[in-house]
Design a protein around this motif. Sequence first.
Motif, short mmCIF file in Angstrom:
data_model
loop_
_atom_site.label_atom_id
_atom_site.label_comp_id
_atom_site.label_asym_id
_atom_site.label_seq_id
_atom_site.Cartn_x
_atom_site.Cartn_y
_atom_site.Cartn_z
N SER A 230 0.82 -1.22 0.00
CA SER A 230 0.00 0.00 0.00
C SER A 230 0.85 1.26 0.00
N LEU A 231 1.91 1.24 -0.81
CA LEU A 231 2.80 2.39 -0.93
C LEU A 231 2.41 3.20 -2.17
N VAL A 232 2.57 4.51 -2.07
CA VAL A 232 2.27 5.41 -3.18
C VAL A 232 3.55 6.15 -3.53
N LEU A 233 3.89 6.17 -4.82
CA LEU A 233 5.15 6.70 -5.31
C LEU A 233 5.02 8.09 -5.91
N VAL A 234 6.02 8.94 -5.63
CA VAL A 234 6.22 10.20 -6.31
C VAL A 234 7.63 10.14 -6.89
N MET B 140 5.86 2.86 -15.08
CA MET B 140 5.02 2.40 -13.97
C MET B 140 3.55 2.53 -14.34
N ALA B 141 3.18 3.61 -14.99
CA ALA B 141 1.78 3.83 -15.35
C ALA B 141 1.30 2.82 -16.39
N SER C 127 -2.67 2.69 -10.81
CA SER C 127 -3.22 4.03 -10.60
C SER C 127 -3.29 4.39 -9.12
N GLY C 128 -3.48 3.42 -8.26
CA GLY C 128 -3.56 3.69 -6.83
C GLY C 128 -2.21 3.81 -6.15
N ARG D 158 -0.05 12.13 0.41
CA ARG D 158 -0.62 11.15 -0.52
C ARG D 158 0.39 10.08 -0.88
N ALA D 159 1.66 10.47 -1.01
CA ALA D 159 2.72 9.53 -1.35
C ALA D 159 3.47 9.13 -0.10
#
Length: 166
Positions: free
Chosen positions: A15-19, A33-34, A40-41, A91-92
């Motif tokens: 549940s990690l979000v990347l920037v 990655m996209a 997308s999450g 968010r990230a």
Amino acid sequence: MNITKQIAGYLMSRSLVLVSVETCTAGAIGSMMADQRGTSGCLDLGYVAHSAAALAALPGVNTQTIARHGLVSEAVARETAEGALARSAGRASVALASVGWLANEDHEPGVAVTHCLAWACSEGGRVHSAGETVRLSGRRSEIRRSIARIALLGLPQFVDGVFARE
């Protein structure tokens, strides 16, 4: 296994979000990655700084750090990763930064380039970061692909190391 698929699975399973912040890869890491289904999450922001002025203007980059270490340095890469993470406003949870340029548009295949990478993560209200400097040579496309590979493969290694210390 495809590296981006592996990293996407890693991010999603934790549940990690990347920037990301990219220079000479010009958004290739974020794009790779996209392209993976279901990511997308786990993607938030992607910065592309294709000039020295743009990189210096990114959140978190300190002009004193640039003066002390140079623009292409682990110190600046760490500041860009940490700044991008802060800019995401929670968010990230992880960031990667790729800082460096090829010598010129007609990069000579045998000329080595220095590139600095950094990873950052937020855990328990604290930001942890690490950097690495690599020297690569080859054709322009090979160098860009190698940078993306090293940056992506370094992410789980860094994050797992941070959580192992906690």
